[in-house]
Design a protein around this motif. Structure first.
Motif, short mmCIF file in Angstrom:
data_model
loop_
_atom_site.label_atom_id
_atom_site.label_comp_id
_atom_site.label_asym_id
_atom_site.label_seq_id
_atom_site.Cartn_x
_atom_site.Cartn_y
_atom_site.Cartn_z
N GLY A 405 0.81 -1.22 0.00
CA GLY A 405 0.00 0.00 0.00
C GLY A 405 0.84 1.26 0.00
O GLY A 405 0.55 2.22 -0.73
N LEU A 406 1.91 1.30 0.81
CA LEU A 406 2.76 2.48 0.88
C LEU A 406 3.58 2.67 -0.39
O LEU A 406 3.73 3.79 -0.89
N CYS A 407 4.11 1.57 -0.94
CA CYS A 407 4.89 1.68 -2.18
C CYS A 407 4.02 2.11 -3.36
O CYS A 407 4.49 2.80 -4.26
N ALA A 408 2.75 1.72 -3.35
CA ALA A 408 1.83 2.14 -4.41
C ALA A 408 1.65 3.65 -4.40
O ALA A 408 1.36 4.25 -5.45
N GLU A 409 1.83 4.25 -3.23
CA GLU A 409 1.71 5.71 -3.11
C GLU A 409 3.07 6.38 -3.03
O GLU A 409 3.19 7.54 -2.63
N THR A 410 4.13 5.63 -3.43
CA THR A 410 5.53 6.10 -3.42
C THR A 410 5.93 6.68 -2.07
O THR A 410 6.64 7.68 -1.99
N ARG A 411 5.51 6.03 -1.02
CA ARG A 411 5.87 6.44 0.35
C ARG A 411 6.89 5.43 0.89
O ARG A 411 6.67 4.70 1.84
N LEU A 412 8.05 5.43 0.21
CA LEU A 412 9.06 4.40 0.45
C LEU A 412 9.67 4.51 1.85
O LEU A 412 9.90 3.50 2.51
N LEU A 413 9.95 5.73 2.30
CA LEU A 413 10.59 5.89 3.60
C LEU A 413 9.72 5.34 4.72
O LEU A 413 10.23 4.70 5.65
N GLU A 414 8.41 5.57 4.63
CA GLU A 414 7.50 5.03 5.65
C GLU A 414 7.48 3.50 5.60
O GLU A 414 7.45 2.83 6.63
N ALA A 415 7.51 2.98 4.38
CA ALA A 415 7.52 1.52 4.22
C ALA A 415 8.79 0.92 4.81
O ALA A 415 8.75 -0.11 5.50
N LEU A 416 9.94 1.58 4.57
CA LEU A 416 11.21 1.08 5.10
C LEU A 416 11.25 1.18 6.62
O LEU A 416 11.82 0.32 7.30
N ASP A 417 10.64 2.24 7.16
CA ASP A 417 10.60 2.41 8.61
C ASP A 417 9.81 1.27 9.27
O ASP A 417 10.24 0.68 10.27
N ILE A 418 8.64 0.97 8.70
CA ILE A 418 7.81 -0.12 9.22
C ILE A 418 8.52 -1.45 9.06
O ILE A 418 8.52 -2.30 9.96
N GLY A 420 11.79 -1.99 8.96
CA GLY A 420 12.89 -2.07 9.91
C GLY A 420 12.42 -2.42 11.30
O GLY A 420 13.03 -3.26 11.99
N PHE A 421 11.31 -1.81 11.73
CA PHE A 421 10.80 -2.10 13.07
C PHE A 421 10.29 -3.53 13.15
O PHE A 421 10.53 -4.23 14.13
N ALA A 422 9.58 -3.99 12.10
CA ALA A 422 9.00 -5.33 12.11
C ALA A 422 10.08 -6.40 12.13
O ALA A 422 9.96 -7.41 12.83
N THR A 423 11.17 -6.18 11.38
CA THR A 423 12.21 -7.21 11.28
C THR A 423 13.17 -7.21 12.45
O THR A 423 14.11 -8.02 12.49
N GLU A 424 12.96 -6.31 13.41
CA GLU A 424 13.73 -6.41 14.67
C GLU A 424 13.35 -7.68 15.42
O GLU A 424 14.13 -8.19 16.22
N ASP A 425 12.14 -8.14 15.15
CA ASP A 425 11.69 -9.41 15.72
C ASP A 425 12.27 -10.55 14.88
O ASP A 425 11.94 -10.68 13.69
#
Length: 499
Positions: A405-418, A420-425
């Motif tokens: 959804g975020l990449c479809a709206e070219t909101r790459l930085l938000e997608a990368l932030d989410i 990064g947080f998710a893959t800490e697990d």
């Protein structure tokens, strides 16, 4: 020979009770099974030491008194004289095992099991049952074919010994339920079923909770239809069953948890029509549907997108003043999200919060997936932030949905932030599509170094670069005018395709 470009980045996952009609023939004990009480001084002395010595000196004194230990018959005689102190019996049993002072057999094991059962030490009795089955397995030898041949007979031999020693030990009826549950915990379904059949052939039924567990395990192992067939057998619903020339009828009736178990199993097997049939049987029985029963039927209706009927069921729950818990709310919220009616799902979510029902992981999962499916990524982000405040993490599918959804709206930085947080697990392994979306986004923005690092992480998770990943890098280098890199990448992808 040069190292492939992308490969170079590799350096950069509630039980009811019942009365058993014990017949003399069923529980008669033989002298060989349980030795008669001994009057030998050594036995009396051991009993005296156990009951009168202080715990600190007791075991040391016993060890010096009986350095050669006890045979199983002597052990049984001793513990029968102190059977009213089940904790002491357990300590004595564990001491003889830790010091290798008794080569326990089925009789001595059974004696301990009965004493623990009569003392209401259910969990400990079940542990000794499992120990007895494992120990007798070792006695059968290490030959694999032999072990497999006796794998079913060992529990049956323990059952027979428990039957013979029952009366002398003054045991409790649920000892046989503990045996069945121990077998189910050990994934020994066949002997558990055989024991239930032997009990029922004598007009004895295990507790209803035990039967429900048996049906659940049968459904998991053999499918819901096999579980239903067992349900009809163990509750005597095939009119009368005939076994060993004796006709017996069921001593217990199925309860609401029985029907719930069957409905869930049919639903999980994708047999939603059969689940509805079980609901009808529940309605015709003496059992009253509870909140969970309604939730299961609502899940069936939601699966078929019959949301109008699901809402009618919801109103019926309210009319009957049933407790509407998180399971019920999650079921109907998920149903409306899957049906594409996210606004109605929001209304139930607000109602859930207003009535004080705590949101669960499933609540957020339904809403995030629902918003992403309808393209409302901003609302999905709000739910995600609420989810993080309540210490929940995304799973791999939710992460993929939000990334898309975020990449479809070219909101790459938000997608990368989410991301990064998710893959800490460490337990979260992103999907291949998630990596494809992010690498493609980085390549489109010309951030090739970051794209290579992410691709290395992807390979570290066990994924191999595919044509979409290569094309993202090829497009990025083409945009930069680096024809040499474009040529090398095309050669590399051709080599992979031909290999």
């Amino acid at each position: 020979m040069s190292i492939p470009l992308l490969k170079r980045s590799l350096w950069l996952i509630p039980n009811s009770t019942f009365n058993l009609p014990f017949s003399p023939s069923f529980f008669s004990s033989s002298p060989a099974a349980v030795p008669s009480p001994s009057t030998k001084p050594s036995i009396s002395t051991v009993v005296s030491v156990l009951t009168h010595h202080r715990s600190k000196s007791r075991w040391r004194f016993l060890n010096s008194l009986c350095p050669d230990g006890f045979d199983p018959g002597e052990f049984s005689d001793i513990v029968l004289q102190i059977k009213n102190n089940s904790h002491l019996v357990l300590r004595f049993f564990l001491w003889t095992r830790s010091k290798s002072l008794c080569n326990h057999d089925l009789v001595s094991y059974s004696t301990v099991i009965h004493i623990l059962a009569r003392g209401r030490l259910r969990t400990l009795a079940k542990d000794v049952i499992q120990t007895a089955i494992r120990a007798t397995a070792l006695e059968d030898g290490d030959d694999c074919s032999k072990c497999e041949r006796f794998s079913s007979s060992r529990p049956l031999k323990l059952f027979e010994t428990l039957v013979k020693t029952y009366k002398q030990c003054g045991s409790a009826p649920f000892v046989f339920d503990l045996l069945i549950k121990a077998l189910l915990d050990s994934k020994k379904l066949d002997p558990a079923i055989q024991i239930v059949r032997m009990l029922r052939s004598r007009g004895i039924s295990p507790q209803i909770g035990t039967l429900n567990s048996l049906i659940l395990w049968m459904s998991k192992c053999e499918g819901a239809n096999a579980g239903y067939a067992l349900f009809r057998e163990v509750f005597g619903l095939n009119c009368e069953i005939e076994e060993q020339n004796v006709k017996v009828k069921a001593r217990v009736s199925p309860n609401v948890h029985t029907f719930n178990t069957l409905m869930v199993c049919f639903y999980q097997d994708g047999l939603v029509g059969r689940a509805k049939e079980i609901w009808d049987q529940l309605a015709d029985s003496n059992s009253i549907p509870n909140s969970y029963s309604y939730s299961i039927l609502m899940a069936v209706l939601c699966e078929e997108k019959r949301m109008g009927e699901a809402e009618e069921l919801w109103e019926e729950m309210k009319m009957k003043k049933l407790e509407i818990d998180a399971v019920a709310y999650n079921t109907i919220i998920g149903g409306f999200c899957k049906a594409g009616n996210i606004r109605r799902a929001e209304e139930f979510f607000r109602e859930m919060e207003l009535c004080g029902t705590e949101s669960t992981f499933s609540t957020f999962e339904h809403l995030i997936n629902g918003y992403c499916e309808t393209g409302d990524v901003d609302s999905a982000l709000l739910v995600y932030k609420d989810m993080r405040r309540k210490s929940f993490s995304l799973n791999h599918l939710m992460l993929e949905a939000m990334t898309r959804g975020l990449c479809a709206e070219t909101r790459l930085l938000e997608a990368l932030d989410i991301f990064g947080f998710a893959t800490e697990d460490a337990n979260i392994c992103p999907t291949m599509e998630t990596y494809e979306l992010l690498i493609n986004g980085l390549c489109q923005e010309g951030k090739l170094e970051a794209a290579f690092k992410l691709q290395a992480q992807m390979v570290g998770k066990g994924f191999k670069p595919n044509s979409k990943i290569y094309q993202s890098f090829i497009d990025a280098y083409s945009k930069e005018g680096n024809e040499e890199m474009v040529k090398k990448l095309r050669e590399e992808i051709l080599e992979i395709q031909l290999s």
